[in-house]
Design an enzyme around this catalytic site. Structure first.
Site, PDB file in Angstrom:
ATOM      1  N   ASN A 168     -39.584  54.287 -86.168  1.00  0.00           N
ATOM      2  CA  ASN A 168     -40.489  53.300 -85.567  1.00  0.00           C
ATOM      3  C   ASN A 168     -39.810  51.985 -85.222  1.00  0.00           C
ATOM      4  OD1 ASN A 168     -42.938  54.661 -85.197  1.00  0.00           O
ATOM      5  ND2 ASN A 168     -43.145  54.763 -87.420  1.00  0.00           N
TER       6      ASN A 168
ATOM      7  N   GLU B 279     -38.609  62.285 -91.682  1.00  0.00           N
ATOM      8  CA  GLU B 279     -37.695  61.192 -92.024  1.00  0.00           C
ATOM      9  C   GLU B 279     -37.841  60.961 -93.535  1.00  0.00           C
ATOM     10  OE1 GLU B 279     -38.843  57.495 -90.066  1.00  0.00           O
ATOM     11  OE2 GLU B 279     -36.766  57.048 -89.570  1.00  0.00           O
TER      12      GLU B 279
ATOM     13  N   SER C  38     -45.598  54.687 -91.865  1.00  0.00           N
ATOM     14  CA  SER C  38     -44.781  54.543 -90.664  1.00  0.00           C
ATOM     15  C   SER C  38     -43.784  53.401 -90.793  1.00  0.00           C
ATOM     16  CB  SER C  38     -45.683  54.236 -89.467  1.00  0.00           C
ATOM     17  OG  SER C  38     -46.573  55.291 -89.216  1.00  0.00           O
TER      18      SER C  38
ATOM     19  N   HIS D 161     -41.795  61.002 -94.221  1.00  0.00           N
ATOM     20  CA  HIS D 161     -42.435  60.571 -92.974  1.00  0.00           C
ATOM     21  C   HIS D 161     -42.445  61.705 -91.952  1.00  0.00           C
ATOM     22  CE1 HIS D 161     -42.428  57.501 -89.407  1.00  0.00           C
ATOM     23  NE2 HIS D 161     -43.628  57.968 -89.648  1.00  0.00           N
TER      24      HIS D 161
HETATM   25  N1  CAA Z   1     -51.720  72.288 -83.527  1.00  0.00           N
HETATM   26  C1  CAA Z   1     -51.591  73.396 -82.780  1.00  0.00           C
HETATM   27  N2  CAA Z   1     -51.409  73.367 -81.444  1.00  0.00           N
HETATM   28  C2  CAA Z   1     -51.339  72.154 -80.866  1.00  0.00           C
HETATM   29  C3  CAA Z   1     -51.466  70.959 -81.579  1.00  0.00           C
HETATM   30  C4  CAA Z   1     -51.661  71.062 -82.973  1.00  0.00           C
HETATM   31  N3  CAA Z   1     -51.797  69.981 -83.747  1.00  0.00           N
HETATM   32  N4  CAA Z   1     -51.367  69.920 -80.714  1.00  0.00           N
HETATM   33  C5  CAA Z   1     -51.177  70.441 -79.501  1.00  0.00           C
HETATM   34  N5  CAA Z   1     -51.177  71.789 -79.579  1.00  0.00           N
HETATM   35  C6  CAA Z   1     -51.024  72.759 -78.512  1.00  0.00           C
HETATM   36  C7  CAA Z   1     -51.776  72.369 -77.275  1.00  0.00           C
HETATM   37  O1  CAA Z   1     -53.131  72.723 -77.428  1.00  0.00           O
HETATM   38  C8  CAA Z   1     -51.077  73.170 -76.206  1.00  0.00           C
HETATM   39  O2  CAA Z   1     -51.644  74.462 -76.145  1.00  0.00           O
HETATM   40  P1  CAA Z   1     -51.805  75.241 -74.741  1.00  0.00           P
HETATM   41  O3  CAA Z   1     -50.409  75.476 -74.263  1.00  0.00           O
HETATM   42  O4  CAA Z   1     -52.506  76.506 -75.116  1.00  0.00           O
HETATM   43  O5  CAA Z   1     -52.610  74.350 -73.862  1.00  0.00           O
HETATM   44  C9  CAA Z   1     -49.657  73.298 -76.742  1.00  0.00           C
HETATM   45  O6  CAA Z   1     -49.679  72.821 -78.097  1.00  0.00           O
HETATM   46  C10 CAA Z   1     -48.642  72.526 -76.010  1.00  0.00           C
HETATM   47  O7  CAA Z   1     -49.168  71.322 -75.578  1.00  0.00           O
HETATM   48  P2  CAA Z   1     -48.818  70.734 -74.163  1.00  0.00           P
HETATM   49  O8  CAA Z   1     -48.536  71.845 -73.202  1.00  0.00           O
HETATM   50  O9  CAA Z   1     -49.864  69.744 -73.802  1.00  0.00           O
HETATM   51  O10 CAA Z   1     -47.527  69.864 -74.342  1.00  0.00           O
HETATM   52  P3  CAA Z   1     -46.065  70.221 -74.833  1.00  0.00           P
HETATM   53  O11 CAA Z   1     -45.790  71.656 -74.928  1.00  0.00           O
HETATM   54  O12 CAA Z   1     -45.143  69.471 -74.015  1.00  0.00           O
HETATM   55  O13 CAA Z   1     -45.999  69.643 -76.323  1.00  0.00           O
HETATM   56  C11 CAA Z   1     -46.203  67.799 -77.747  1.00  0.00           C
HETATM   57  C12 CAA Z   1     -46.936  68.858 -76.914  1.00  0.00           C
HETATM   58  C13 CAA Z   1     -45.254  68.482 -78.718  1.00  0.00           C
HETATM   59  C14 CAA Z   1     -47.245  67.023 -78.519  1.00  0.00           C
HETATM   60  C15 CAA Z   1     -45.400  66.897 -76.754  1.00  0.00           C
HETATM   61  O14 CAA Z   1     -46.266  66.321 -75.831  1.00  0.00           O
HETATM   62  C16 CAA Z   1     -44.647  65.818 -77.471  1.00  0.00           C
HETATM   63  O15 CAA Z   1     -43.596  66.040 -78.043  1.00  0.00           O
HETATM   64  N6  CAA Z   1     -45.177  64.551 -77.415  1.00  0.00           N
HETATM   65  C17 CAA Z   1     -44.564  63.431 -78.071  1.00  0.00           C
HETATM   66  C18 CAA Z   1     -44.956  63.443 -79.513  1.00  0.00           C
HETATM   67  C19 CAA Z   1     -44.272  62.357 -80.278  1.00  0.00           C
HETATM   68  O16 CAA Z   1     -43.512  61.549 -79.781  1.00  0.00           O
HETATM   69  N7  CAA Z   1     -44.574  62.322 -81.574  1.00  0.00           N
HETATM   70  C20 CAA Z   1     -44.083  61.296 -82.441  1.00  0.00           C
HETATM   71  C21 CAA Z   1     -45.084  60.174 -82.491  1.00  0.00           C
HETATM   72  S1  CAA Z   1     -44.493  58.847 -83.482  1.00  0.00           S
HETATM   73  C22 CAA Z   1     -44.761  59.362 -85.040  1.00  0.00           C
HETATM   74  O17 CAA Z   1     -45.283  60.403 -85.300  1.00  0.00           O
HETATM   75  C23 CAA Z   1     -44.300  58.442 -86.122  1.00  0.00           C
HETATM   76  C24 CAA Z   1     -45.164  57.302 -86.457  1.00  0.00           C
HETATM   77  O18 CAA Z   1     -45.033  56.840 -87.585  1.00  0.00           O
HETATM   78  C25 CAA Z   1     -46.103  56.660 -85.524  1.00  0.00           C
HETATM   79  P1  NAD Z   2     -56.103  58.246 -89.504  1.00  0.00           P
HETATM   80  O1  NAD Z   2     -56.870  57.022 -89.213  1.00  0.00           O
HETATM   81  O2  NAD Z   2     -56.202  59.420 -88.586  1.00  0.00           O
HETATM   82  O3  NAD Z   2     -56.478  58.796 -90.974  1.00  0.00           O
HETATM   83  C1  NAD Z   2     -56.454  58.026 -92.124  1.00  0.00           C
HETATM   84  C2  NAD Z   2     -57.355  58.711 -93.147  1.00  0.00           C
HETATM   85  O4  NAD Z   2     -57.180  58.071 -94.417  1.00  0.00           O
HETATM   86  C3  NAD Z   2     -58.852  58.608 -92.791  1.00  0.00           C
HETATM   87  O5  NAD Z   2     -59.436  59.884 -92.878  1.00  0.00           O
HETATM   88  C4  NAD Z   2     -59.411  57.643 -93.845  1.00  0.00           C
HETATM   89  O6  NAD Z   2     -60.736  57.934 -94.208  1.00  0.00           O
HETATM   90  C5  NAD Z   2     -58.461  57.897 -94.995  1.00  0.00           C
HETATM   91  N1  NAD Z   2     -58.379  56.789 -95.958  1.00  0.00           N
HETATM   92  C6  NAD Z   2     -58.275  55.471 -95.699  1.00  0.00           C
HETATM   93  N2  NAD Z   2     -58.207  54.779 -96.859  1.00  0.00           N
HETATM   94  C7  NAD Z   2     -58.254  55.692 -97.863  1.00  0.00           C
HETATM   95  C8  NAD Z   2     -58.212  55.612 -99.278  1.00  0.00           C
HETATM   96  N3  NAD Z   2     -58.105  54.445 -99.905  1.00  0.00           N
HETATM   97  N4  NAD Z   2     -58.277  56.761 -99.989  1.00  0.00           N
HETATM   98  C9  NAD Z   2     -58.374  57.959 -99.369  1.00  0.00           C
HETATM   99  N5  NAD Z   2     -58.404  58.097 -98.018  1.00  0.00           N
HETATM  100  C10 NAD Z   2     -58.350  56.974 -97.293  1.00  0.00           C
HETATM  101  O7  NAD Z   2     -54.580  57.776 -89.648  1.00  0.00           O
HETATM  102  P2  NAD Z   2     -53.258  58.653 -89.450  1.00  0.00           P
HETATM  103  O8  NAD Z   2     -52.836  58.544 -88.030  1.00  0.00           O
HETATM  104  O9  NAD Z   2     -53.434  59.965 -90.075  1.00  0.00           O
HETATM  105  O10 NAD Z   2     -52.209  57.793 -90.292  1.00  0.00           O
HETATM  106  C11 NAD Z   2     -52.114  57.885 -91.688  1.00  0.00           C
HETATM  107  C12 NAD Z   2     -50.781  57.352 -92.154  1.00  0.00           C
HETATM  108  O11 NAD Z   2     -49.723  58.093 -91.538  1.00  0.00           O
HETATM  109  C13 NAD Z   2     -50.526  55.875 -91.816  1.00  0.00           C
HETATM  110  O12 NAD Z   2     -49.757  55.304 -92.845  1.00  0.00           O
HETATM  111  C14 NAD Z   2     -49.705  55.976 -90.539  1.00  0.00           C
HETATM  112  O13 NAD Z   2     -48.904  54.842 -90.323  1.00  0.00           O
HETATM  113  C15 NAD Z   2     -48.862  57.194 -90.837  1.00  0.00           C
HETATM  114  N6  NAD Z   2     -48.336  57.905 -89.655  1.00  0.00           N
HETATM  115  C16 NAD Z   2     -49.094  57.994 -88.534  1.00  0.00           C
HETATM  116  C17 NAD Z   2     -48.594  58.682 -87.439  1.00  0.00           C
HETATM  117  C18 NAD Z   2     -49.388  58.809 -86.184  1.00  0.00           C
HETATM  118  O14 NAD Z   2     -48.830  59.179 -85.157  1.00  0.00           O
HETATM  119  N7  NAD Z   2     -50.684  58.530 -86.183  1.00  0.00           N
HETATM  120  C19 NAD Z   2     -47.344  59.300 -87.516  1.00  0.00           C
HETATM  121  C20 NAD Z   2     -46.609  59.213 -88.705  1.00  0.00           C
HETATM  122  C21 NAD Z   2     -47.108  58.494 -89.775  1.00  0.00           C
END
Ligand code: CAA
Ligand code: NAD
Length: 278
Positions: A186, A148, A115, A136
């Site tokens: 992020n 990304e 991330s 990403h």
């Molecule tokens: N696989 C299959 N189906 C899934 C699922 C998955 N992994 N996750 C959710 N669903 C399904 C749900 O079960 C739901 O099914 P039903 O309609 O039968 O109940 C359906 O998808 C739709 O869900 P919702 O009606 O609750 O919500 P929605 O249609 O608005 O969409 C969402 C769900 C796409 C997750 C939406 O809430 C969304 O866009 N949320 C924001 C997500 C976001 O910002 N993601 C980025 C996070 S940051 C990141 O990823 C980067 C990082 O490094 C941290």
């Molecule tokens: P998570 O905690 O759900 O899963 C991490 C997994 O990695 C676990 O199953 C753990 O057992 C395994 N693990 C840890 N150390 C390990 C090793 N040395 N060898 C093999 N497996 C190992 O975490 P996550 O949310 O899936 O995030 C994983 C990566 O993806 C992170 O770098 C996170 O920043 C990135 N990411 C997360 C998100 C999010 O929304 N959670 C979105 C984009 C990117």
């Protein structure tokens, strides 16, 4: 195409699933069999949901049959592309890439789903910086459109093109950016989530109100606290630490409440408790 994934958590499982849906042969590794079993169950549930909605051309069993699971890293020798999705910790990831650089065939490409951690540093650890890149995916991987694509200092044009084409084959939209802390996604998203957490700490409003204001007022699909719980509070904290350290500006200081919740083991949805109970 043999597609490797390291880590069977929420991201690794999602990446493996979408790769298998795209027809690739997939190999997934995690540290323990129980983590692989849990990852497999999550994939199975997601495939069933997509199938039920008519969004899966294949039957779920056929997709699942393309995914192999292992606890052994040496099984990755013949992978064309390996995407890492383990814990957001630079030391742990660098150590993994040092091993993968020795194991995976020389022409294989290594990618991190990190991330925020510098792609260039991980590329150096891998010993093959030209065939290393950030790939990403967004959470939840089966539903989100974006990948990304982050080029490190030495990433070759051929590697960037290969990973871009692979993202297209997975039905995703790749967008390119450069290697700066938090990249684009992020750097912009996480300070907003951190600020929402700071609002909780300062008593500006209740979590439900903060989320409601951002959902109804800004048309966000999830409120920031729901999203932080969904991402994982440990991951959110790790990203804020990278932004704070990497950009050297106190505007990226992690909220003390975020830090305290992670210390208490409240990691959000994955631990059953965060700003909400699951
Ligand atoms: N696989 C299959 N189906 C899934 C699922 C998955 N992994 N996750 C959710 N669903 C399904 C749900 O079960 C739901 O099914 P039903 O309609 O039968 O109940 C359906 O998808 C739709 O869900 P919702 O009606 O609750 O919500 P929605 O249609 O608005 O969409 C969402 C769900 C796409 C997750 C939406 O809430 C969304 O866009 N949320 C924001 C997500 C976001 O910002 N993601 C980025 C996070 S940051 C990141 O990823 C980067 C990082 O490094 C941290
Ligand atoms: P998570 O905690 O759900 O899963 C991490 C997994 O990695 C676990 O199953 C753990 O057992 C395994 N693990 C840890 N150390 C390990 C090793 N040395 N060898 C093999 N497996 C190992 O975490 P996550 O949310 O899936 O995030 C994983 C990566 O993806 C992170 O770098 C996170 O920043 C990135 N990411 C997360 C998100 C999010 O929304 N959670 C979105 C984009 C990117």
């Amino acid at each position: 195409m043999k597609f490797g994934v390291i880590g069977a958590g929420q991201m690794g499982g999602g990446i493996a699933q979408v790769a298998a849906q795209s027809g690739f042969d997939v190999l997934v590794q995690d540290m323990k069999q129980e983590f692989l079993d849990r990852g497999r169950a999550v994939i199975q549930k997601s495939l069933a949901k997509l199938h039920e909605k008519g969004r899966l051309p294949d039957v779920p069993e056929a997709v699942l049959a393309r995914i192999q699971f292992t606890t052994n890293l040496t099984d990755f020798a013949d992978c064309d592309l390996v995407v890492e999705a383990i814990v957001e910790n630079e030391r742990v990831k660098a150590d993994l890439f040092r091993q993968l650089g020795q194991i995976v065939k020389p022409e294989g490409v290594l990618a991190s789903n990190t991330s925020s951690i510098p792609i260039t540093a991980l590329a150096s650890a891998s010993g093959r910086p030209d065939r290393f890149i950030g790939m990403h995916f967004m959470n939840p991987v089966p539903l989100m459109q974006l990948v990304e694509v982050i080029r490190g200092y030495s990433t070759s044009d051929a590697t960037a093109q290969y990973v871009t084409e692979t993202a297209h084959k997975m039905g995703k939209t790749p967008l390119a950016c450069n290697d700066f802390p938090g990249f684009v996604s992020n750097r912009i998203l996480m300070p907003m989530l951190n600020e929402a957490i700071q609002c909780v700490m300062e008593g500006v409003a209740e979590p439900e109100a903060i989320d409601g204001i951002m959902k109804l007022g800004m048309n966000h699909p999830m409120g920031p606290l729901t999203l932080a719980d969904f991402i994982g509070l440990d991951t959110c904290l790790a990203i804020m630490e990278v932004l704070h350290q990497g950009l050297g500006d106190d505007k990226y200081r992690p909220s003390p409440l975020l830090r305290k919740m992670v210390q208490a083991g409240l990691l959000g949805r994955k631990s059953g408790q965060g700003f909400y109970s699951y």
